[in-house]
Design an enzyme around this catalytic site. Structure first.
Site, PDB file in Angstrom:
ATOM      1  N   TRP A 113      18.979  33.606  -9.860  1.00  0.00           N
ATOM      2  CA  TRP A 113      18.415  34.814  -9.723  1.00  0.00           C
ATOM      3  C   TRP A 113      19.192  35.865  -9.328  1.00  0.00           C
ATOM      4  CZ3 TRP A 113      12.781  35.536  -9.569  1.00  0.00           C
ATOM      5  CH2 TRP A 113      12.263  34.287  -9.785  1.00  0.00           C
ATOM      6  N   GLY A 115      21.337  38.459  -9.872  1.00  0.00           N
ATOM      7  CA  GLY A 115      22.162  39.283 -11.104  1.00  0.00           C
ATOM      8  C   GLY A 115      21.112  40.298 -11.590  1.00  0.00           C
ATOM      9  N   GLY A 117      18.073  40.978 -13.551  1.00  0.00           N
ATOM     10  CA  GLY A 117      17.075  40.234 -13.999  1.00  0.00           C
ATOM     11  C   GLY A 117      17.375  38.962 -13.488  1.00  0.00           C
ATOM     12  N   HIS A 139      14.653  38.443  -2.111  1.00  0.00           N
ATOM     13  CA  HIS A 139      15.482  39.657  -2.302  1.00  0.00           C
ATOM     14  C   HIS A 139      14.825  40.505  -3.456  1.00  0.00           C
ATOM     15  CE1 HIS A 139      18.365  43.170  -3.380  1.00  0.00           C
ATOM     16  NE2 HIS A 139      18.192  43.399  -2.231  1.00  0.00           N
ATOM     17  N   ASP A 140      14.609  39.888  -4.699  1.00  0.00           N
ATOM     18  CA  ASP A 140      14.117  40.295  -5.889  1.00  0.00           C
ATOM     19  C   ASP A 140      12.574  40.752  -5.545  1.00  0.00           C
ATOM     20  OD1 ASP A 140      16.496  40.278  -7.337  1.00  0.00           O
ATOM     21  OD2 ASP A 140      15.885  38.797  -8.647  1.00  0.00           O
TER      22      ASP A 140
END
Length: 239
Positions: A113, A115, A117, A139-140
């Site tokens: 996760w 990076g 994408g 965070h995404d």
């Protein structure tokens, strides 16, 4: 707009006649899938010889780096004062001297996760450094404003996704709370790449009319802090 940086290290031989120059050219471009930039770098090595008052330089090696883990490692061991910006045309010139490479991982090694994408098959799929991955996954999925969109009365006119400052603080704390020698290496790579090298800044939301009983902020107004890293500053320049 792309960010191009060159990090230069010179290692002189004992007689100062022959030296080796290692140069790292970094290119950050916007990602359509997350707030992380898509990073690409070229590391080149030149031999430099000085004879009779004349200098000659010859390329000895070239490597294209697309792994955030490799790029972060190179940047971490390079003195910050040796960082220089070069033009896009210069970057393309040096890239043209390297052999083409296939697709490389765009996440930090050992994560799925962390990076541009993600490589996860589903929400529960985590990499070897699962505690680091949990931080990146949360965070995404945190509050954000994609490039070109408007939220809380704030339009994101930058190139990258803009994150809520609460999300950035939570991300930083989540990573800082992780222990373990080898895991801390992954943490250092993630924090340096995202907060220092990239540094897109964030926005704070003010609830001028107060919050609802469910703690929501329906009429919130956001204010952007501005870029904090060299990467975002150069890429968003002139926008």
């Amino acid at each position: 707009m792309s960010l191009i940086i060159v990090l230069v290290i010179s290692v002189l031989s004992a007689d100062a006649v022959l030296s080796m120059d290692n140069e790292l050219y970094l290119n950050l471009e916007p990602s359509q899938r997350s707030s992380w930039p898509v990073a690409r770098a070229v590391r080149m090595q030149f031999s430099k010889r000085s004879e009779g008052g004349r200098e000659s330089r010859k390329m000895q090696g070239c490597q294209i780096l697309e792994s955030l883990n490799d790029i972060a490692r190179e940047a971490l061991r390079t003195p910050r004062h040796t960082t220089k910006r070069i033009s896009k045309d210069e970057m393309e010139f040096f890239e043209g001297r390297c052999l083409s490479v296939g697709e490389s991982e765009r996440t930090v090694l050992g994560t799925k996760w962390c990076g541009a994408g993600n490589e996860a098959a589903n929400y529960s799929d985590l990499g070897y450094f699962n505690n680091v991955d949990r931080c990146c996954r949360e965070h995404d999925h945190c509050d954000n404003i994609p490039a070109g969109e408007t939220k809380y009365g704030l339009k994101n006119e930058g190139t990258y996704t803009m994150m809520n400052c609460k999300c950035e603080k939570a991300f930083d704390k989540c990573l800082s709370d992780i222990s373990g020698y080898f895991t801390r290496k992954a943490v250092s790579a993630v924090k340096f790449t995202y907060f220092t090298l990239y540094g897109n800044g964030c926005y704070n939301v003010k609830c001028e009319n107060g919050r609802s009983p469910s703690n929501e902020c329906p009429n919130g107004v956001a204010e952007y802090t501005g870029e904090t890293g060299l990467g975002a500053k150069v890429i968003n320049f002139g926008k």
